[in-house]
Scaffold this active site. Structure first.
Site, PDB file in Angstrom:
ATOM      1  N   ARG A  79      49.557  50.269  28.868  1.00 30.39           N
ATOM      2  CA  ARG A  79      49.072  48.483  29.795  1.00 30.39           C
ATOM      3  C   ARG A  79      48.808  47.542  28.001  1.00 30.39           C
ATOM      4  NH1 ARG A  79      46.022  47.329  34.721  1.00 30.39           N
ATOM      5  NH2 ARG A  79      47.682  45.900  34.871  1.00 30.39           N
TER       6      ARG A  79
ATOM      7  N   LYS B 235      46.186  38.167  35.708  1.00 26.78           N
ATOM      8  CA  LYS B 235      46.802  38.322  37.194  1.00 26.78           C
ATOM      9  C   LYS B 235      47.550  37.269  37.129  1.00 26.78           C
ATOM     10  CE  LYS B 235      47.681  41.806  38.532  1.00 26.78           C
ATOM     11  NZ  LYS B 235      47.996  42.421  37.364  1.00 26.78           N
TER      12      LYS B 235
ATOM     13  N   ASP C 135      42.208  38.536  31.139  1.00 28.29           N
ATOM     14  CA  ASP C 135      42.829  40.581  30.213  1.00 28.29           C
ATOM     15  C   ASP C 135      42.684  40.062  28.828  1.00 28.29           C
ATOM     16  OD1 ASP C 135      44.096  40.641  32.778  1.00 28.29           O
ATOM     17  OD2 ASP C 135      44.081  42.437  32.603  1.00 28.29           O
TER      18      ASP C 135
ATOM     19  N   ARG D 134      41.597  50.430  36.728  1.00 33.03           N
ATOM     20  CA  ARG D 134      42.160  49.344  36.117  1.00 33.03           C
ATOM     21  C   ARG D 134      41.714  47.722  36.323  1.00 33.03           C
ATOM     22  NH1 ARG D 134      40.334  45.949  39.546  1.00 33.03           N
ATOM     23  NH2 ARG D 134      41.578  44.559  38.947  1.00 33.03           N
TER      24      ARG D 134
END
Ligand code: MRU
EC number: 5.3.1.23
Length: 346
Positions: free
Chosen positions: A91, A247, A237, A48
């Site tokens: 994802r 996040k 991200d 991740r």
């Protein structure tokens, strides 16, 4: 942490990665020898963090080529494209996953035969990992200058070595500042519900001897109010023209930092910019109810109650002091920054 977190294992013809779901109790590498295994590892967050997902995506294409039994280029490319879609769908929010996949896929398209595809895709995928490691060092050096000596930095989630090839982005800045002789201590938000902060950030910083304390996500505002936080640094991200996706909880910290006049930095590779998109264009990953409803076997929610488990949130640019990249430090608004071309120009 300077060891690689994800790499190609030549002996077993597979991808080797630290299984992050086992940390901090166990530090163990696992091998993915099929693309399906890699897709499951990404879905389960065994691997991740945006840059690590870019490396995983690239290696996934190399793996697809390595295990392919196609004897002609067209057949192999069809399989690679199918696996690319499978991996991309795991994802949706981090730009790096699709970026790493597309970068390696493109090299396959330029090859003449299956043997060449196997060789070239692996070389390119390993280059993604090597470049990420080098970029993190540059991000670290560029960001270290922004931190004063004897400071306390708040971070959210894990934007460290575990989320990259090595060194890290947000934690890379902290590591580089420490390496330059500055005294930096870290407040790590636990990052509910999967606790990347308390499990991973605290693990890797304490392993490196960098002072770190874990807090509940909701006590960050109070620490800021008490004057105990000098700066906030997080990873990203995806960075659109108007927001930074990271996040969930990042936005909350940015609002609080602005209120308390604390600098809020984002540390990310330049490839995280996706300036052709705006906040509303980005799909925010919605994860399972179980992540909120259980802690191990213990029930935390009554049966029948639904959850809204968004994995990321967008922070608008006006809350961000600067984005620290390997190419330099950029201050929003970005349209005034001529040095920030579209990602396609990289
Ligand atoms: O759901 P995760 O653990 O993959 O989320 C990770 C983050 O939000 C990180 O802050 C981000 O990917 C940057 S990692 C350098």
């Amino acid at each position: 942490m300077t060891e690689r977190t994800i790499f190609w294992d030549y002996a077993s013809r597979s991808i080797s990665l630290i299984d992050q779901t086992l940390l901090p109790a166990e530090y163990r590498f696992k091998k993915c020898s099929t693309v399906e295994q890699l897709a499951e590892a990404i879905r389960r967050l065994e691997v991740r963090g945006a840059p690590a997902l870019g490396v995983a995506g690239g290696l996934g294409i190399a793996l697809s080529a390595a295990v392919s039994e196609s004897t002609d280029k067209t057949g192999m490319l069809t399989g690679l494209r199918r696996d690319a879609e499978l991996l991309k769908a795991t994802r949706p929010t981090a730009v790096n996953l699709a970026w790493g996949i597309e970068r390696v896929l493109k090299t396959a398209e330029g090859c003449g035969n299956p043997e060449e595809i196997k060789e070239v895709t692996l070389r390119e995928a390993e280059a993604v990992g090597d470049e990420d490691a080098a970029m993190c060092r540059m991000i670290g050096e560029n960001g270290a200058e922004l931190l004063p000596d004897r400071c306390t930095v708040l971070t959210h989630c894990n934007a460290g070595a575990l989320a990259c090839s090595e060194w890290g982005t947000a934690l890379g800045v902290i590591r580089s500042a420490c390496k330059a002789g500055k005294e930096v201590s870290v407040i790590s938000c636990e990052t509910r519900p999967l606790n990347q902060g308390s499990r991973l950030t605290a693990f890797e910083l304490s392993r490196d001897g960098i002072p770190v304390k874990t807090i509940t996500d909701s006590s960050a505002a109070m620490l800021m109010r008490k004057g105990l936080i000098d700066a906030v640094i997080v990873g990203a991200d995806r960075i659109t023209d108007d927001a930074v996706f990271n996040k969930t909880g990042t936005y909350m910290h940015a609002v609080c930092a602005k209120h308390h006049n604390i600098p809020f930095y984002v540390a990310a590779p330049y490839s995280t910019f996706d300036p052709e998109l705006s906040e509303a264009d980005v799909e925010i990953e919605l994860r399972s109810r179980d992540e909120l409803a259980f802690c191990g076997d213990k029930m935390l929610m009554p049966d029948g109650v639904e959850a809204l488990n968004y994995a990321f949130d967008p922070t608008p640019m006006d809350l961000i002091t600067a984005v620290i990249t390997e190419k330099g430090v950029f201050k929003p608004p970005f349209d005034r920054n001529e040095a920030l071309p579209g990602r396609r120009d990289i």
